[in-house]
Design a protein around this motif. Structure first.
Motif, PDB file in Angstrom:
ATOM      1  N   TYR A 189      46.237   2.135  15.828  1.00  0.00           N
ATOM      2  CA  TYR A 189      46.250   3.365  16.423  1.00  0.00           C
ATOM      3  C   TYR A 189      47.764   3.789  16.799  1.00  0.00           C
ATOM      4  CZ  TYR A 189      45.615   7.781  18.626  1.00  0.00           C
ATOM      5  OH  TYR A 189      45.456   8.993  19.153  1.00  0.00           O
ATOM      6  N   CYS A 190      48.321   2.545  17.371  1.00  0.00           N
ATOM      7  CA  CYS A 190      49.583   2.852  18.127  1.00  0.00           C
ATOM      8  C   CYS A 190      50.870   2.274  16.977  1.00  0.00           C
ATOM      9  CB  CYS A 190      49.579   2.087  19.218  1.00  0.00           C
ATOM     10  SG  CYS A 190      50.969   2.381  20.489  1.00  0.00           S
ATOM     11  N   THR A 191      51.630   3.585  16.771  1.00  0.00           N
ATOM     12  CA  THR A 191      52.680   3.299  15.561  1.00  0.00           C
ATOM     13  C   THR A 191      53.931   2.960  16.544  1.00  0.00           C
ATOM     14  OG1 THR A 191      52.991   5.663  15.777  1.00  0.00           O
ATOM     15  CG2 THR A 191      51.599   4.664  14.050  1.00  0.00           C
ATOM     16  N   ASP A 192      55.061   2.719  16.031  1.00  0.00           N
ATOM     17  CA  ASP A 192      56.213   2.404  16.438  1.00  0.00           C
ATOM     18  C   ASP A 192      56.620   3.556  17.023  1.00  0.00           C
ATOM     19  OD1 ASP A 192      55.958  -0.539  15.846  1.00  0.00           O
ATOM     20  OD2 ASP A 192      57.041  -0.321  13.895  1.00  0.00           O
ATOM     21  N   GLU A 193      56.316   4.671  16.337  1.00  0.00           N
ATOM     22  CA  GLU A 193      56.863   6.187  16.779  1.00  0.00           C
ATOM     23  C   GLU A 193      56.431   6.404  18.205  1.00  0.00           C
ATOM     24  OE1 GLU A 193      59.540   9.368  16.621  1.00  0.00           O
ATOM     25  OE2 GLU A 193      59.334   7.834  15.084  1.00  0.00           O
ATOM     26  N   ARG A 194      55.087   6.029  18.302  1.00  0.00           N
ATOM     27  CA  ARG A 194      54.503   6.640  19.551  1.00  0.00           C
ATOM     28  C   ARG A 194      54.942   5.730  20.738  1.00  0.00           C
ATOM     29  NH1 ARG A 194      49.748   9.283  19.019  1.00  0.00           N
ATOM     30  NH2 ARG A 194      48.925   9.441  16.685  1.00  0.00           N
ATOM     31  N   LYS A 195      55.401   4.552  20.369  1.00  0.00           N
ATOM     32  CA  LYS A 195      55.909   3.622  21.491  1.00  0.00           C
ATOM     33  C   LYS A 195      57.137   4.096  21.782  1.00  0.00           C
ATOM     34  CE  LYS A 195      53.514  -0.501  19.893  1.00  0.00           C
ATOM     35  NZ  LYS A 195      53.537  -1.673  19.334  1.00  0.00           N
ATOM     36  N   LYS A 196      57.864   4.918  21.455  1.00  0.00           N
ATOM     37  CA  LYS A 196      59.410   5.477  21.861  1.00  0.00           C
ATOM     38  C   LYS A 196      59.135   6.322  23.039  1.00  0.00           C
ATOM     39  CE  LYS A 196      61.327   5.065  17.205  1.00  0.00           C
ATOM     40  NZ  LYS A 196      62.236   5.927  16.242  1.00  0.00           N
ATOM     41  N   VAL A 197      57.906   6.701  23.238  1.00  0.00           N
ATOM     42  CA  VAL A 197      57.687   7.608  24.577  1.00  0.00           C
ATOM     43  C   VAL A 197      57.722   7.151  25.798  1.00  0.00           C
ATOM     44  CG1 VAL A 197      56.168   9.350  25.463  1.00  0.00           C
ATOM     45  CG2 VAL A 197      55.914   9.131  23.007  1.00  0.00           C
ATOM     46  N   PRO A 198      58.485   7.549  26.809  1.00  0.00           N
ATOM     47  CA  PRO A 198      58.670   6.789  28.078  1.00  0.00           C
ATOM     48  C   PRO A 198      57.167   6.422  28.781  1.00  0.00           C
ATOM     49  CG  PRO A 198      60.248   8.936  27.804  1.00  0.00           C
ATOM     50  CD  PRO A 198      59.192   8.837  26.782  1.00  0.00           C
ATOM     51  N   ASN A 199      57.247   5.238  29.284  1.00  0.00           N
ATOM     52  CA  ASN A 199      56.084   4.968  30.216  1.00  0.00           C
ATOM     53  C   ASN A 199      56.143   5.534  31.400  1.00  0.00           C
ATOM     54  OD1 ASN A 199      54.166   3.481  31.272  1.00  0.00           O
ATOM     55  ND2 ASN A 199      55.088   1.556  31.436  1.00  0.00           N
ATOM     56  N   LEU A 200      54.935   6.586  31.639  1.00  0.00           N
ATOM     57  CA  LEU A 200      54.880   7.253  32.713  1.00  0.00           C
ATOM     58  C   LEU A 200      54.005   6.792  33.725  1.00  0.00           C
ATOM     59  CD1 LEU A 200      54.277  10.905  31.088  1.00  0.00           C
ATOM     60  CD2 LEU A 200      56.694   9.831  32.044  1.00  0.00           C
ATOM     61  N   VAL A 201      53.323   5.676  33.564  1.00  0.00           N
ATOM     62  CA  VAL A 201      52.190   5.307  34.334  1.00  0.00           C
ATOM     63  C   VAL A 201      52.699   4.875  35.713  1.00  0.00           C
ATOM     64  CG1 VAL A 201      50.849   3.105  34.875  1.00  0.00           C
ATOM     65  CG2 VAL A 201      50.857   4.407  32.474  1.00  0.00           C
ATOM     66  N   PRO A 202      53.956   4.278  35.731  1.00  0.00           N
ATOM     67  CA  PRO A 202      54.496   3.979  37.232  1.00  0.00           C
ATOM     68  C   PRO A 202      54.745   5.377  38.057  1.00  0.00           C
ATOM     69  CG  PRO A 202      55.670   2.646  35.641  1.00  0.00           C
ATOM     70  CD  PRO A 202      54.850   3.733  34.817  1.00  0.00           C
ATOM     71  N   LEU A 203      54.890   6.431  37.553  1.00  0.00           N
ATOM     72  CA  LEU A 203      55.115   7.889  38.067  1.00  0.00           C
ATOM     73  C   LEU A 203      53.910   8.459  38.635  1.00  0.00           C
ATOM     74  CD1 LEU A 203      57.912   9.086  35.419  1.00  0.00           C
ATOM     75  CD2 LEU A 203      58.279   7.854  37.792  1.00  0.00           C
ATOM     76  N   ILE A 204      52.804   8.161  38.264  1.00  0.00           N
ATOM     77  CA  ILE A 204      51.634   8.690  38.379  1.00  0.00           C
ATOM     78  C   ILE A 204      50.433   7.759  38.882  1.00  0.00           C
ATOM     79  CG2 ILE A 204      51.928  10.695  36.765  1.00  0.00           C
ATOM     80  CD1 ILE A 204      50.118   9.126  34.919  1.00  0.00           C
ATOM     81  N   PRO A 205      50.654   7.102  40.042  1.00  0.00           N
ATOM     82  CA  PRO A 205      49.672   6.170  40.553  1.00  0.00           C
ATOM     83  C   PRO A 205      48.383   6.641  40.997  1.00  0.00           C
ATOM     84  CG  PRO A 205      51.464   6.531  42.115  1.00  0.00           C
ATOM     85  CD  PRO A 205      52.023   7.178  40.762  1.00  0.00           C
ATOM     86  N   THR A 206      48.733   8.015  41.604  1.00  0.00           N
ATOM     87  CA  THR A 206      47.141   8.449  42.065  1.00  0.00           C
ATOM     88  C   THR A 206      46.432   9.216  41.161  1.00  0.00           C
ATOM     89  OG1 THR A 206      48.138   8.954  44.277  1.00  0.00           O
ATOM     90  CG2 THR A 206      46.196   9.926  43.754  1.00  0.00           C
ATOM     91  N   LEU A 207      47.121   9.758  40.243  1.00  0.00           N
ATOM     92  CA  LEU A 207      46.375  10.462  39.002  1.00  0.00           C
ATOM     93  C   LEU A 207      45.902   9.675  38.167  1.00  0.00           C
ATOM     94  CD1 LEU A 207      45.796  13.002  37.258  1.00  0.00           C
ATOM     95  CD2 LEU A 207      48.175  12.825  36.165  1.00  0.00           C
TER      96      LEU A 207
END
Length: 348
Positions: A278-296
């Motif tokens: 499911y996860c293609t190389d193109e999708r992996k170019k998106v920045p990792n937002l997980v560290p920015l949204i700890p509560t959410l």
């Protein structure tokens, strides 16, 4: 055709119960639905009914407000009695025999601030019993006065309205409700808690605060409609992939749980555990937002965990729609027909 006549009264004057007359009833309805005199008159004019003059509307509005205030106070007194009984059963009583209970508290303002423009002219706050979920105290603060009737009862900043209301509720809790609010469940606003402590409502009883988790505004903006749709798509893709798997049933369920739990990571840019189907190389170019949204992210993971817990049901993809459809038919006609007719219809 027979020449008979009858009288249809708009209010029942023969009953001993307190009922609203027609004018009071329509004003009450307009308040409940959030409209004013102009909207009300548009509705009555559309029905070819007489419109209501301002003086009559204002008179009925004030009378209804007084009735609601009295009813609210009676309801809060009864709610306090329920909290007292529950506290006694738990043994939460101080040396003077007064019940001690946890309460929730929060306020809302007449104007959104978005954390940069606290200029609301009015605010309301409530203290709610944690045990039964019923309101124990309601307070209102106004910085303006209505024509011909003074409603101004606050002269400080808009942000201090919440503090004033809740301090009032805590200081009057013993006299008005025979209760001690020894635990406050509220958001992270430390100034309100500080004001309550400084007012010393219970000199010998410490007040503990428990903060509930709210999602900060700077995190909420990342949960848009597109990401919610993608989250649903990721779960569906995981189900389809596991259904095609030739491994054992237990392995299918275990793998599905793993992929469902990983789906929020995938949607928000953490692809360290993603599967290649499911996860293609193109999708992996998106920045990792997980560290920015700890509560959410914690909130989302909690909900997704509940979904992963039902992986077995998701894998087999069965529903009881036909039984639900039958129940729907029964519900529609059971009022007018007996069960024997329903059974006969079903057999047919």
């Amino acid at each position: 055709m027979c020449g008979s006549s009858f009288v249809l009264k708009t209010s029942d004057s023969n009953t001993t119960e307190a009922k609203l007359d027609l004018n009071a009833g329509v004003v009450s309805g307009s308040i409940i639905t959030g409209i004013g005199l102009s909207n009300l008159n548009e509705i009555t004019a559309s029905m070819d009914l007489p419109t209501m003059p301002f003086r009559l509307y204002s008179k009925k509005h004030d009378a209804i407000s007084d009735m609601w205030k009295a009813a609210a106070e009676e309801t809060m007194v009864n709610a306090a009695k329920q909290e007292i009984e529950a506290a006694k059963s738990r043994g939460d009583i101080n040396n003077a025999g007064i019940a001690m209970i946890p309460v929730e508290a929060d306020a809302c303002w007449g104007k959104r601030s978005y954390k940069n423009n606290y200029s609301a002219l009015s605010a309301v706050a409530a203290i709610i019993g944690e045990n039964n979920g019923k309101v124990l105290h309601i307070g209102l603060r106004n910085k303006y006065s209505r024509p011909h009737k003074c409603t101004k009862n606050h002269s400080g900043s808009s942000t201090s309205m919440e503090q004033a209301i809740l301090v009032e509720g805590f200081k009057n809790s013993i006299k008005g409700r025979n209760l001690i609010y020894n635990i406050l469940i509220a958001d992270g606003d430390s100034s309100t808690y500080k004001s309550i402590l400084e007012s010393r409502p219970y000199p010998d009883i410490p007040i503990q605060k428990i903060e509930y988790t709210t999602i900060p505004l700077n995190e909420r903006k990342f949960l848009n409609m597109d990401r919610m749709k993608r989250l649903r798509t990721a779960v569906r893709a995981a189900i389809r992939q596991r259904q095609q798997d030739i491994s054992s049933s237990s392995c299918k369920i275990e793998n599905l749980q793993k992929y469902i739990l990983n789906s929020p990571h995938h949607i928000f840019g953490d692809h360290s555990n993603c599967d290649s189907y499911y996860c293609t190389d193109e999708r992996k170019k998106v920045p990792n937002l997980v560290p920015l949204i700890p509560t959410l992210f914690l909130k989302i993971k909690k909900n997704v965990s509940q979904l992963a817990y039902n992986s077995r049901s998701l894998l087999y993809d069965h529903t009881n729609n036909r039984a639900e459809q039958f129940n729907s038919i029964v519900a529609k006609i059971v009022v007018n027909y007996n069960i024997q007719y329903i059974y006969a219809m079903y057999i047919t």
